[in-house]
Design a protein around this motif. Structure first.
Motif, short mmCIF file in Angstrom:
data_model
loop_
_atom_site.label_atom_id
_atom_site.label_comp_id
_atom_site.label_asym_id
_atom_site.label_seq_id
_atom_site.Cartn_x
_atom_site.Cartn_y
_atom_site.Cartn_z
N HIS A 1 -0.11 3.73 2.22
CA HIS A 1 0.10 2.48 1.50
C HIS A 1 1.42 2.52 0.73
O HIS A 1 1.80 3.56 0.15
CB HIS A 1 -1.06 2.20 0.53
N ASN B 1 9.68 -0.33 7.59
CA ASN B 1 9.32 0.02 6.21
C ASN B 1 10.06 1.26 5.73
O ASN B 1 10.45 1.35 4.56
CB ASN B 1 7.81 0.23 6.09
N TRP C 1 6.60 -11.04 2.31
CA TRP C 1 7.04 -10.97 0.91
C TRP C 1 7.69 -9.63 0.58
O TRP C 1 8.27 -9.48 -0.50
CB TRP C 1 5.86 -11.20 -0.05
N SER C 2 7.63 -8.65 1.47
CA SER C 2 8.03 -7.29 1.10
C SER C 2 9.52 -7.17 0.78
O SER C 2 9.91 -6.36 -0.07
CB SER C 2 7.67 -6.31 2.22
N PHE D 1 4.49 -2.29 -4.43
CA PHE D 1 5.64 -3.11 -4.78
C PHE D 1 5.40 -3.82 -6.11
O PHE D 1 4.27 -4.09 -6.50
CB PHE D 1 5.90 -4.18 -3.71
N ASP E 1 1.60 0.94 5.84
CA ASP E 1 2.95 1.11 6.39
C ASP E 1 3.06 0.65 7.85
O ASP E 1 4.15 0.65 8.39
CB ASP E 1 3.41 2.56 6.26
N LYS F 1 10.19 -1.89 -3.78
CA LYS F 1 9.26 -0.84 -3.33
C LYS F 1 9.36 0.32 -4.31
O LYS F 1 10.44 0.88 -4.52
CB LYS F 1 9.61 -0.39 -1.92
N VAL G 1 4.26 -5.41 8.20
CA VAL G 1 5.38 -5.87 7.38
C VAL G 1 5.07 -7.29 6.89
O VAL G 1 5.26 -8.25 7.63
CB VAL G 1 6.71 -5.87 8.16
N HIS H 1 1.61 -5.72 -5.72
CA HIS H 1 1.42 -5.89 -4.29
C HIS H 1 1.38 -4.52 -3.61
O HIS H 1 1.97 -3.55 -4.11
CB HIS H 1 2.57 -6.70 -3.66
N TYR H 2 0.72 -4.45 -2.48
CA TYR H 2 0.75 -3.25 -1.64
C TYR H 2 0.39 -3.64 -0.21
O TYR H 2 -0.18 -4.71 0.04
CB TYR H 2 -0.21 -2.17 -2.15
N HIS H 3 0.76 -2.80 0.72
CA HIS H 3 0.35 -2.99 2.11
C HIS H 3 0.42 -1.65 2.82
O HIS H 3 1.06 -0.69 2.35
CB HIS H 3 1.23 -4.04 2.81
#
Length: 435
Positions: A213, A65, A200-201, A216, A194, A206, A197, A190-192
């Motif tokens: 967090h 990331n 879709w990232s 995106f 760190d 970004k 992965v 979108h978010y995730h």
């Protein structure tokens, strides 16, 4: 002599360390991960796929990331959102948003504001549902996965926020629903965290990192302000799993009767099925099976929310005191008449049975196709056929019987007459076993 040895023991290691060759620094190597990298054109609506995570350790995921640069394009703030609609619908929207904040970000005001903004961005984007609760619980009813993990991993049943945390989440949600904008995340959808992965990232931009967090937005036109042009639908569904936190989501007796198949508080996405049934046009009502006006074999619309299947069944059955409604997503598996074959029964997606003579109403889903929060809503699957036990090979006929157990009364062998038929039993036909 001893002093010379001691001095050598100090000097020699020091010289070795100072004159050791320098090794080049090697950064943590990130294992290669094949991620899609495609900008969806304006003419094609981007798909919202279930979250799939690359198989990386947390350290490898953080390194991966960190290697993805932040977008240098402008990051304009979203437009203010203003909640509309009936008071009960507004309460449901408020509590759905508050639940997403506190279960996704924890008791962290900054994270909660960011999560709330992402959800409202989704409400305005044509790729997502047009209600707050619809966005938060999207995919929670299907076995293919949900968009927000807490809605389908049992978190709502395992724990509840403290009263103070819930009150703060509701305050943040209320501000977001009445014009407050969290500018840093812009038009992020979108978010995730760190340490994971998602696949879709790589196909999204970004734009910002907050604590652990990453946020995106879609690359290209679908991430620009003109793409967020859909209007809010002010008719929020009830989420019965939120009933313990939110009185606005508690199921009524009428909804429990049909919407949750007799299991109040268990369904993930609960609609007022009588109201929904009235909204289904007459043209969508299927015809009964020829020869039986109380039986319906139906192909379900692919775009219908599974929790609306009871509403379709209710609209189809009308005021019949007895009605059997059986439905399939795959039209090729739907039988032309009853009974269905074993394969057709296994492929059935939904069933509804009403029998007013015995006060029975039951709606069941195929849980291999749809995620349901309780097994009580699932069809029973036929058990696998029993494997016959191997029979021992016949051996020689024994010449003598085993000795009988002491003290056990046994029925003597029947006395046959001359024709070979058994003679009628008599009191003398059963005798105590001998020693």
């Amino acid at each position: 002599m001893i002093g010379i040895i001691a001095l050598a023991a100090l000097v020699v290691p020091t010289l070795l360390v100072r004159n050791a060759p320098r090794l080049p620094y090697r950064a943590h190597r990130v294992p290669p991960v094949a991620l899609p990298n495609r900008v969806v054109p304006k003419e094609e609506l981007p798909s919202v796929e279930p979250v799939a995570i690359a198989d990386l350790s947390p350290d490898d995921a953080r390194a991966f990331n960190a290697a993805i640069p932040f977008s240098t394009d402008p990051n304009p703030a979203a437009r203010p959102f203003h909640l509309i609609g009936p008071a009960d619908s507004q309460e449901r929207a408020l509590d759905c948003l508050a639940a997403a904040e506190v279960y996704e970000a924890g008791d962290d005001a900054l994270g909660e504001r960011a999560v709330a903004q992402v959800i409202l961005n989704r409400v305005r984007h044509p790729a997502f549902p047009k209600t707050v609760c619809g966005v938060v619980f999207q995919g929670s009813e299907r076995s293919t996965g949900c968009q927000f993990t807490f809605s389908c991993d049992g978190a709502l049943l395992r724990w509840s926020p403290t009263a103070a945390a819930w009150a703060r989440a509701r305050d943040i949600a209320k501000m977001a629903l009445h014009g407050a904008v969290f500018r840093p995340v812009g038009h992020a959808t979108h978010y995730h965290t760190d340490w994971v992965v998602p696949y879709w990232s790589a196909s999204l931009d970004k734009i910002v990192g907050l604590h652990t967090h990453l946020f995106f937005r879609w690359a290209g036109w679908w991430g620009t302000p003109p793409a967020f042009n859909r209007s809010y639908v002010a008719e929020e569904p009830k989420i019965a799993l939120l009933g313990k936190l939110s009185p606005a989501h508690a199921a009524t007796a009428e909804e429990t009767d049909l919407g949750s198949a007799g299991d109040p508080g268990a369904t993930g996405l609960l609609f007022d099925v009588r109201k929904a049934a009235g909204a289904i046009p007459a043209s969508a009502v299927p015809a009964a099976v020829a020869g039986d006006q109380n039986v319906f074999l139906v192909t379900l619309p692919e775009d219908m929310v599974p929790d609306l299947y009871p509403a379709l069944a209710l609209r189809t059955c009308g005021d019949r005191p007895y009605c059997k409604f059986m439905a399939w997503l795959d039209s090729s598996k739907k039988p032309p008449r009853l009974p269905p074959s074993g394969e057709q029964a296994a492929a059935m997606s939904f069933s509804y049975l009403r029998d007013e003579r015995v006060q029975y109403v039951k709606a069941l889903w195929n849980c291999d196709q749809f995620r349901r929060p309780t097994p009580a809503q699932c069809m029973r699957r036929a058990p696998a056929p029993a494997v016959p036990k191997p029979q021992p090979s016949p051996g020689p006929t024994p010449t003598s019987e085993a000795a009988p157990l002491d003290g056990v009364r046994r029925k003597a062998a029947p006395i046959q007459n001359k024709a070979g038929a058994a003679a009628p039993a008599s009191p003398a036909s059963s005798v105590p076993s001998s020693d």
